[in-house]
Design an enzyme around this catalytic site. Sequence first.
Site, mmCIF file in Angstrom:
data_model
loop_
_atom_site.group_PDB
_atom_site.id
_atom_site.type_symbol
_atom_site.label_atom_id
_atom_site.label_comp_id
_atom_site.label_asym_id
_atom_site.label_seq_id
_atom_site.Cartn_x
_atom_site.Cartn_y
_atom_site.Cartn_z
ATOM 1 N N GLY A 270 0.898 -1.244 -0.305
ATOM 2 C CA GLY A 270 0.180 -0.100 -0.322
ATOM 3 C C GLY A 270 1.155 1.070 -0.431
ATOM 4 O O GLY A 270 1.272 1.900 1.428
ATOM 5 N N GLY B 205 -0.393 4.691 -1.178
ATOM 6 C CA GLY B 205 -1.411 5.843 -1.787
ATOM 7 C C GLY B 205 -2.586 4.647 -2.188
ATOM 8 O O GLY B 205 -3.589 4.934 -3.523
ATOM 9 N N ALA C 56 -5.633 6.477 -4.211
ATOM 10 C CA ALA C 56 -5.720 6.277 -5.847
ATOM 11 C C ALA C 56 -6.977 5.819 -5.514
ATOM 12 O O ALA C 56 -7.172 6.363 -7.259
ATOM 13 C CB ALA C 56 -4.614 5.280 -5.530
ATOM 14 N N ASP D 239 -2.033 13.034 -0.465
ATOM 15 C CA ASP D 239 -1.970 11.382 -0.902
ATOM 16 C C ASP D 239 -2.644 11.833 -1.985
ATOM 17 O O ASP D 239 -2.471 11.978 -3.343
ATOM 18 C CB ASP D 239 -2.853 10.442 0.173
ATOM 19 C CG ASP D 239 -3.519 11.037 0.591
ATOM 20 O OD1 ASP D 239 -3.625 12.232 1.126
ATOM 21 O OD2 ASP D 239 -3.320 9.781 1.253
ATOM 22 N N SER E 93 -5.523 3.700 -1.324
ATOM 23 C CA SER E 93 -7.261 4.681 0.004
ATOM 24 C C SER E 93 -6.987 5.836 -1.606
ATOM 25 O O SER E 93 -8.185 6.434 -1.283
ATOM 26 C CB SER E 93 -7.074 5.268 0.949
ATOM 27 O OG SER E 93 -6.806 4.015 1.517
#
Length: 319
Positions: A100, A102, A106, A147, A104
Amino acid sequence: MEVKTSAPGKLMFFGEHAVVYGIPCISFAVNQRLYCKIKERKDKKILLNFPDLGIKNYEFNGKTENKKIGFVSSAINNILEGVKEKRGFDLETKSEMKIGIGTSSASVVATIIALDKFFSLDLKKEDIFNIGYKSVLDVQGTGSGYDVATSVYGGMIKYIKGEKPIEIKYPENLCLVVGHTGVKADTKKIVEQVGEKRKDYPHFFDDIFGLTKRCIEEVEKGLRESDLRKLADMMNFTHGILNGMGVSHPKLEELIFASKNAGALGAKLSGAGGGDCMIALVTEESKDKVISAIREHRGIPFEVRIKNGAKVENEITDF
Ligand code: PMV
């Protein structure tokens, strides 16, 4: 009607934690993407499919207790709020991200871009960012939004909380290796811990964040002038600061030392700390040695490339 989109994962280069308090950070989008596909349905249902998470034909009805799909659900809700016409669709995501970095953000960004096309909303990048940031905050309550900004805009960016990012040019020979510790960090908890410490020592933290800001200025100079030595020095300085703030982890320290011993010019933790990953600045000559050293220390190494932001991907055939 069918729409396919993709959005990249991200990595924090400089400025983690300080960015939560209004200091700029520098981050970049990576060469690992999350894909989203939306296909119109004849009925008005919305069915979600996340094969990576083992979720099939999950009927979406606005609310969900299922944490795994919280981010995408929140993005759908925020888009549907501004849409009058009711249309059903199947939504599916597929991630290239093994670790993981990023996922979430993305997934939120890829979903928003897909729904933007599906409903012909003609959203601007700023709108996509604002809806995306809100969707993330709705689920996790905290975060600077770096993010989401990185996934929307892509490349390398300088970002100040809530503002439109500035694109940053970087040297062509910038070569970065990431080492994942295998330890899953709890970003929200670590951000809260820093907030508590800051309450105890407000002046101290003002100085720390002031130093981080100066560091970011040096980094911008280093990037402009292709001065890898300066970038490496700033990585080492900022890692020291982050360690002093109490957000490092023994495994991060181990991988950072191993990378430097193997020839990395500089190395630091990336993101919240407390686990997750570190990032090392290497040269073409030292790259393989650093990758091997991280692996020998039971980290998960991979080279990262800086890539473009979220986009429509209708030409993809294998998804
Ligand atoms: O651990 P990550 O990659 O989600 O990064 C967290 C970065 C922080 O600055 C600590 C928090 C934030 O939202 O900016």
